[in-house]
Enzyme design. Structure first.
Site, short mmCIF file in Angstrom:
data_model
loop_
_atom_site.label_atom_id
_atom_site.label_comp_id
_atom_site.label_asym_id
_atom_site.label_seq_id
_atom_site.Cartn_x
_atom_site.Cartn_y
_atom_site.Cartn_z
CG ASP A 50 -42.95 -6.46 -49.97
OD1 ASP A 50 -43.09 -6.62 -48.75
OD2 ASP A 50 -43.90 -6.31 -50.76
CE LYS B 293 -44.93 -7.48 -54.26
NZ LYS B 293 -44.29 -6.31 -53.60
CE LYS C 175 -47.69 -6.74 -51.99
NZ LYS C 175 -46.73 -5.87 -51.27
#
Length: 327
Positions: free
Chosen positions: A164, A227, A263
């Site tokens: 991430d 995300k 996400k």
């Protein structure tokens, strides 16, 4: 109900990776966002979509399978991470899972800082649950660029199969889309076989139009997921931001044929909120995105509330939160 495990839906075993494409600035600059229309659409969703009884239990079980169970605290220890991994392996009490017919249910992944990656990998040995590492100077992304790239490689070497990353917000705020593209492409290359989730930190991007354009640029540069947030901003995942990002994903899929994951992270702590996000995904992207290879929640406390709701479904009574300890 059908049992879902993380192994069945690992990104690298289901969909072709997003190899990206050359930066198309014409497409990027055409992207815009009608805030009032977006907010009206988002406001209608919680009141219009409601599932009950067995259907609700099934949706909540699906939500569990899409959780990146996360601990990103300065006082994380190997013991805390080991307990979190045990919760990932068995996210709901065994008697409840048996009653639901879901004995193999797990969360989608465990997400930790780099130093905790080896401990998470060891704790999840044999479970086929991926370990995700936050990287690139998380959460601000302001460390020297070569160190951010090196951090990715270190986490992959340590066993992380998902990374991430955080983007440099200044590239978005100044409209330097080439710099954002180059940065994201470098992060993607450094990740090798690990799948990359690009954290946009949407609460710090200023406008929904910036969110739309940043989403497109990161996908063009090879992001496997986009995300919302680090969870450390003052504003994290919201339905309007999610709608903008989801529609950018849909546009990218229609143009390239490649599915990119989504996400939302930060601030999603209630089961009813998880149901709302799942309904949004179903309506905007379709059922294919309702699996952990293409959808994740970045959350920790969310799991506890879902477990309480599932116990109510099985037994007809709510229990105290302490009966569903996270770690």
């Amino acid at each position: 109900m059908t049992t879902l495990t993380a192994h069945d839906t690992l990104p690298q075993t289901v969909e072709p990776r997003n190899d990206g494409m050359p930066l198309d600035l014409d497409w990027v600059m055409r992207a815009t966002a009608n805030r009032s229309a977006i907010e009206r659409r988002a406001a209608t969703l919680p009141g219009r979509r409601s599932v009950k009884k067995d259907h609700q239990a099934a949706w909540l079980a699906r939500a569990i399978s899409c959780i990146d169970l996360t601990t990103l605290a300065g006082d994380d220890t190997p013991g805390r991470v080991a307990r979190l991994c045990a919760k990932s392996r068995q996210p709901v009490r065994r008697d409840l899972l048996d009653a639901l017919g879901l004995p193999g249910l797990t969360t989608g992944a465990v997400c930790v800082y780099h130093d905790m990656v080896p401990h998470a990998v060891a704790a999840l040995d044999g479970a086929n649950i991926p370990v995700a590492a936050v990287s690139t100077g998380f959460p601000a992304g302001l460390s020297p660029f070569h160190l951010r790239v090196a951090e990715i490689g270190e986490s992959v070497t340590a066993g992380a199969t998902e990374i991430d990353i955080v983007i440099s917000r200044r590239h978005v705020l100044t409209g330097d889309w080439q710099a954002l593209y180059d940065e994201m492409a470098a992060f993607r290359r450094a990740s090798g076989p690990a799948h990359v989730k690009a954290i946009l930190a949407t609460g710090e991007l200023g406008t929904l139009r910036n969110v739309a354009r940043a989403s497109l640029v990161c996908m063009m540069a090879g992001a496997d997921f986009i995300k919302t947030s680090t969870g450390k901003e003052s504003v994290n995942a919201t339905l309007p931001v999610s709608l903008v990002m989801i529609r950018a994903i849909r546009d990218y899929y229609q143009e390239t044929g490649i599915r990119v994951g989504y996400k939302p992270a930060g601030g999603i702590s209630k089961a009813k909120d998880a149901l709302t996000y799942l309904a949004l995904i179903k309506e905007e992207l379709g059922d294919r995105w309702l699996r952990p290879d293409l959808f994740r929640f970045g959350a920790s406390s969310l799991l506890g509330d879902i477990e309480r709701q599932l116990e109510h479904h099985v037994t007809g009574a709510y229990s105290a939160a302490w009966r569903h300890a996270m770690a």
